[in-house]
Design an enzyme around this catalytic site. Structure first.
Site, PDB file in Angstrom:
ATOM      1  N   LYS A   1       0.839  -1.202   0.000  1.00 35.97           N
ATOM      2  CA  LYS A   1       0.000   0.000   0.000  1.00 35.97           C
ATOM      3  C   LYS A   1       0.878   1.258   0.000  1.00 35.97           C
ATOM      4  CE  LYS A   1      -3.731  -2.645   1.985  1.00 35.97           C
ATOM      5  NZ  LYS A   1      -4.307  -3.271   3.171  1.00 35.97           N
TER       6      LYS A   1
ATOM      7  N   GLN B   1      -4.793  -1.982   9.511  1.00 32.83           N
ATOM      8  CA  GLN B   1      -4.604  -3.276   8.854  1.00 32.83           C
ATOM      9  C   GLN B   1      -5.254  -4.404   9.667  1.00 32.83           C
ATOM     10  OE1 GLN B   1      -3.251  -3.936   5.762  1.00 32.83           O
ATOM     11  NE2 GLN B   1      -3.903  -6.027   6.140  1.00 32.83           N
TER      12      GLN B   1
ATOM     13  N   ASP C   1     -10.739   3.021   3.664  1.00 35.48           N
ATOM     14  CA  ASP C   1     -10.748   1.564   3.499  1.00 35.48           C
ATOM     15  C   ASP C   1     -12.175   1.008   3.587  1.00 35.48           C
ATOM     16  OD1 ASP C   1      -9.327  -0.791   3.011  1.00 35.48           O
ATOM     17  OD2 ASP C   1      -9.069  -1.259   5.132  1.00 35.48           O
TER      18      ASP C   1
END
Length: 288
Positions: free
Chosen positions: A57, A101, A124
């Protein structure tokens, strides 16, 4: 169907194409505001797969001229400590997107931490509020994998309206939002999962199949009807490569279109994260 007729839904090529556009948009933002869009990534603990994803990322940010702030926290981190860090990033005007994450260590309340992310920085697409807004057709950043799949289907002109879509999997960040996005696109949607009876029958009726269950090659090729669109969101490392959730060997003689593994859905997930961070930076620039 002849082998030549199946369309390969190439996520890798599309992601590359979108990155060129994003680079232009980032350059425009920097010129206009004097500020570089920033994605903050939070990694708790030392899971090697998670570390790899975070690195990928960060590399994607670099490719389009964005910056990423890497926040690394020990495996012993508490929920309160993680919430404090998220709060700090929410209040930092230089940070446009926040990625926590998944998965976090077991002692942390992951849902509470996801939901603490500011909706404007939830690039996200992991908050309950963002999911609710997306489900209701209101503006929100979609969960990255299903949103990436929707971009891929749209790019290749795959007709969705009135089609029967079968989503195999019901996770909060993939199966559930995928089903809602397809429903919003006027599909008739069946969601299957580990307790579904007669899975083969459900899959056999699908015009569009999304494998999102996390079990290697659970969905058998001979269950799939001729002309179906096959989207495989799974990835399981195997010697010299990997397999997805769908048995893909020979699928080109059955499906009308399909995503390869790797190179289909995966690149679109990261690409969507980066694109949504650029959008968040553009929104912030308009408000300032």
């Amino acid at each position: 169907m002849s082998d030549a007729s199946a369309v390969l839904l190439d996520g890798k090529a599309l992601a590359k194409q979108i990155e060129q556009d994003l680079s232009q948009r980032v350059a425009t933002l920097i010129e206009k505001t004097g500020r570089t869009p920033i994605l903050a990534t939070i990694l708790v603990g030392d899971d090697p797969a998670s570390a790899t994803y975070v690195r990928m990322k960060g590399n994607a940010c670099k490719r389009v001229g964005m910056e990423s702030i890497k926040v690394e926290m020990p495996a012993s981190t508490t929920t309160d400590e993680l919430l404090a860090k998220i709060d700090e990033l929410n209040n930092n005007p230089d940070v446009h997107g926040i990625l926590l994450q998944h998965p976090v260590p077991a002692q942390i309340d992951e849902r509470a931490c996801f939901d603490a992310i500011d909706l404007n920085k939830d690039v996200d697409g992991v908050t309950s509020l963002g999911f609710g807004r997306m489900s209701m057709g209101e503006p929100a950043y979609g969960s990255c994998t299903p949103q990436g799949i929707m971009h891929l289907l749209e790019h290749y002109g795959i007709a969705l309206e009135g089609k029967h879509a079968v989503v195999v999997g019901r996770s909060a960040i993939l199966g559930k939002p995928m089903a809602q996005m397809l429903l919003n696109a006027n599909c008739t949607v069946t969601t299957c999962h580990s307790r579904t009876q007669n899975l083969a029958e459900h899959v056999g009726r699908a015009d569009i199949i999304v494998g999102a269950v996390g079990v290697p090659e659970l969905i058998k090729k001979d269950w799939i009807k001729s002309g179906a669109v096959v989207v495989d969101a799974g990835f399981h490392p195997r010697d010299g490569g990997g397999v997805g959730d769908v048995e893909l060997t020979g699928i080109e003689s059955i499906a009308s279109a399909y995503t390869p593994v790797p190179g289909g859905v995966g690149p679109m997930t990261i690409n969507t994260l980066i694109r949504q961070t650029v959008e968040a930076a553009e929104q912030a620039a308009e408000l300032s």
